[in-house]
Design a protein around this motif. Structure first.
Motif, mmCIF file in Angstrom:
data_model
loop_
_atom_site.group_PDB
_atom_site.id
_atom_site.type_symbol
_atom_site.label_atom_id
_atom_site.label_comp_id
_atom_site.label_asym_id
_atom_site.label_seq_id
_atom_site.Cartn_x
_atom_site.Cartn_y
_atom_site.Cartn_z
ATOM 1 N N GLU A 207 0.845 -1.196 0.000
ATOM 2 C CA GLU A 207 0.000 0.000 0.000
ATOM 3 C C GLU A 207 0.875 1.239 0.000
ATOM 4 N N LEU A 208 0.422 2.262 -0.711
ATOM 5 C CA LEU A 208 1.080 3.567 -0.692
ATOM 6 C C LEU A 208 0.013 4.602 -1.036
ATOM 7 N N VAL A 209 -0.453 5.313 -0.021
ATOM 8 C CA VAL A 209 -1.582 6.220 -0.164
ATOM 9 C C VAL A 209 -1.232 7.568 0.447
ATOM 10 N N ILE A 210 -1.667 8.641 -0.202
ATOM 11 C CA ILE A 210 -1.521 9.990 0.343
ATOM 12 C C ILE A 210 -2.918 10.556 0.541
ATOM 13 N N VAL A 211 -3.192 11.013 1.764
ATOM 14 C CA VAL A 211 -4.523 11.481 2.144
ATOM 15 C C VAL A 211 -4.425 12.899 2.693
ATOM 16 N N PRO A 212 -5.248 13.833 2.235
ATOM 17 C CA PRO A 212 -5.254 15.173 2.832
ATOM 18 C C PRO A 212 -5.593 15.113 4.314
ATOM 19 N N GLY A 213 -4.894 15.919 5.119
ATOM 20 C CA GLY A 213 -5.117 15.927 6.564
ATOM 21 C C GLY A 213 -4.338 14.829 7.264
ATOM 22 N N VAL A 214 -4.234 14.933 8.578
ATOM 23 C CA VAL A 214 -3.423 13.978 9.340
ATOM 24 C C VAL A 214 -4.254 12.939 10.064
ATOM 25 N N GLN A 215 -5.563 13.052 10.012
ATOM 26 C CA GLN A 215 -6.408 12.107 10.738
ATOM 27 C C GLN A 215 -6.181 10.681 10.271
ATOM 28 N N ALA A 216 -5.975 10.489 8.985
ATOM 29 C CA ALA A 216 -5.786 9.136 8.452
ATOM 30 C C ALA A 216 -4.565 8.467 9.047
ATOM 31 N N ALA A 217 -3.493 9.228 9.268
ATOM 32 C CA ALA A 217 -2.273 8.651 9.841
ATOM 33 C C ALA A 217 -2.510 8.175 11.260
ATOM 34 N N TYR A 218 -3.225 8.974 12.039
ATOM 35 C CA TYR A 218 -3.433 8.622 13.438
ATOM 36 C C TYR A 218 -4.502 7.547 13.623
ATOM 37 N N GLU A 219 -5.384 7.393 12.642
ATOM 38 C CA GLU A 219 -6.427 6.384 12.754
ATOM 39 C C GLU A 219 -6.116 5.128 11.958
ATOM 40 N N SER A 220 -4.971 5.097 11.297
ATOM 41 C CA SER A 220 -4.670 3.964 10.419
ATOM 42 C C SER A 220 -4.605 2.643 11.167
ATOM 43 N N CYS A 221 -4.166 2.668 12.401
ATOM 44 C CA CYS A 221 -4.083 1.414 13.156
ATOM 45 C C CYS A 221 -5.468 0.869 13.478
ATOM 46 N N GLU A 222 -6.409 1.752 13.755
ATOM 47 C CA GLU A 222 -7.758 1.303 14.059
ATOM 48 C C GLU A 222 -8.472 0.840 12.804
ATOM 49 N N GLN A 223 -8.227 1.518 11.686
ATOM 50 C CA GLN A 223 -8.922 1.197 10.456
ATOM 51 C C GLN A 223 -8.348 -0.018 9.760
ATOM 52 N N LYS A 224 -7.096 -0.354 10.061
ATOM 53 C CA LYS A 224 -6.432 -1.420 9.322
ATOM 54 C C LYS A 224 -5.969 -2.532 10.250
ATOM 55 N N GLU A 225 -6.886 -3.007 11.079
ATOM 56 C CA GLU A 225 -6.592 -4.181 11.881
ATOM 57 C C GLU A 225 -6.271 -5.337 10.946
#
Length: 290
Positions: A207-225
Motif C-alpha cells: 500500500e502507498l496512499v496519500i490522504v489530505p489531513g493527518v487524521q488518516a495517519a493517526y487512525e490507520s491502526c484502528e482502520q487497518k486491523e
C-alpha cells in the motif's frame, strides 16, 4: 561532461510522453492510491505480484530494474495538500537504504521524499526553500531495513512531522517550513528512486496512499486491523510476536505477520506513467516470506 551525463540519465528515467488524460478516474477522491496511479496492478517490467502482510493480501515485489513515474498533477490535479498523511505497508530488502517516493518540481528540485532504511529520512522543501537541508527531519533510532513487513504512517501538519511505525513507535520531529507552504505539481513523482542517485527501492509494497489531513495517519491502526484468516483480528500494537498465543479453550486461526537540487530544466517536460531502466544494473535478490 559529468553534468551532461547526469542530465541524460534523467531523460532516461522520466521521458516525455504527451497526451495525458485531463480527468483521471480517481480525480476528486479524498485520497490518492499511488500504486494504482502508477499502474502497479498491470505488472510492468520489474514488478510482480507477491503475498502481502497477510496471506490473502496482494503486494507487489519490485526489483532493481523497475522505475515508475508520472506527472504530479495527474495524481494531484487540485494541488498537493498542505497537511497530509502518507500511509504505506512495505518490506524492503534487508540492509537497504533507499527512497520509497520522491516528488520533484518542474525545475528539478526535490520537494518531498520518504527514505526507508536505518535511519528513516523525510525530505520536504516548499516554494521558499524551507526547511534548509540541516533542518530536514531524520528519525534516528528507527529502522525499516530489517527485511520484515511494516505498517508506516507519516503525518505532516504545521511545523512538525510525525512517524508512526507498526502502531507502536511514534516519533515527532520539527518541520520548519513556511506558514503557507506550496509544492509545485508541474513536475514529476517517482516511485523507488531519486534523480542522480544510485540507490533504488528493492522489496515488497502492499500500500502507498496519500490522504489530505493527518487524521488518516493517526487512525490507520484502528482502520487497518490485521484480518488474516477466518475474519479473526488482532491489532498490531497488541502483538508480541509474529504468531499469537493459543489458549486451551480458544484456538483462533494462525496469524502470519510478518539531497539534491539538480538539474534545473529537465523535469518540466514530463508525461504519463512510464517504465525506464535505472542506470545501475543488477537483479533483485528474492525476499522470502516472513
Amino acid at each position: 561532461m559529468e553534468r551532461c551525463s547526469r542530465c541524460h540519465r534523467l531523460l532516461l528515467l522520466v521521458p516525455l510522453v504527451l497526451g495525458l488524460s485531463a480527468t483521471p478516474a480517481w480525480a476528486g477522491t479524498p485520497s490518492v492510491d499511488v500504486l494504482r496511479a502508477l499502474r502497479f496492478p498491470s505488472l510492468p517490467d520489474g514488478v510482480r505480484r507477491a503475498r502481502g502482510i497477510c496471506p490473502a493480501d496482494v503486494a507487489y515485489r519490485v526489483s532493481r530494474p523497475a522505475q515508475l513515474s508520472a506527472p504530479t498533477r495527474q495524481l494531484f490535479p487540485g494541488g498537493f495538500p498542505k497537511d497530509f498523511s502518507l500511509l504505506t505497508v512495505v518490506r524492503t530488502r534487508p540492509g537497504l537504504q533507499a527512497p520509497l517516493l520522491t516528488l520533484y518540481s518542474a525545475q528539478g528540485v526535490q520537494q518531498l521524499g520518504l527514505e526507508l532504511g536505518r535511519p528513516v529520512r523525510f525530505l520536504y522543501e516548499d516554494q521558499t526553500g524551507r526547511p534548509q537541508p540541516p533542518a530536514q527531519p531524520v528519525f534516528r533510532g528507527v529502522s525499516l531495513a530489517d527485511g520484515k513487513w511494516h505498517r508506516v504512517a507519516v503525518a505532516v501538519k504545521g511545523q512538525s512531522v510525525t512517524l508512526i511505525v507498526d502502531c507502536k513507535k511514534r516519533v515527532t520531529r520539527p518541520l520548519p517550513r513556511s506558514a503557507h507552504p506550496v509544492l509545485d505539481t508541474h513536475g514529476v513523482i517517482i516511485f523507488g528512486a531519486r534523480i542522480l542517485d544510485e540507490e533504488v527501492f528493492e522489496g515488497d509494497v502492499q500500500e502507498l496512499v496519500i490522504v489530505p489531513g493527518v487524521q488518516a495517519a493517526y487512525e490507520s491502526c484502528e482502520q487497518k486491523e490485521l484480518e488474516c484468516e477466518g475474519g479473526w483480528k488482532e491489532r498490531p500494537q497488541k502483538q508480541q510476536s509474529h504468531r499469537t498465543q493459543r489458549s486451551p479453550k480458544q484456538q483462533p486461526p494462525r496469524l502470519h505477520r510478518p539531497q539534491n537540487q539538480e538539474p534545473q530544466q529537465q523535469v518540466r517536460e514530463l508525461g504519463k506513467p512510464q517504465m525506464a531502466a535505472h542506470p545501475r544494473e543488477g537483479r533483485h535478490p528474492d525476499i522470502s516470506p516472513p
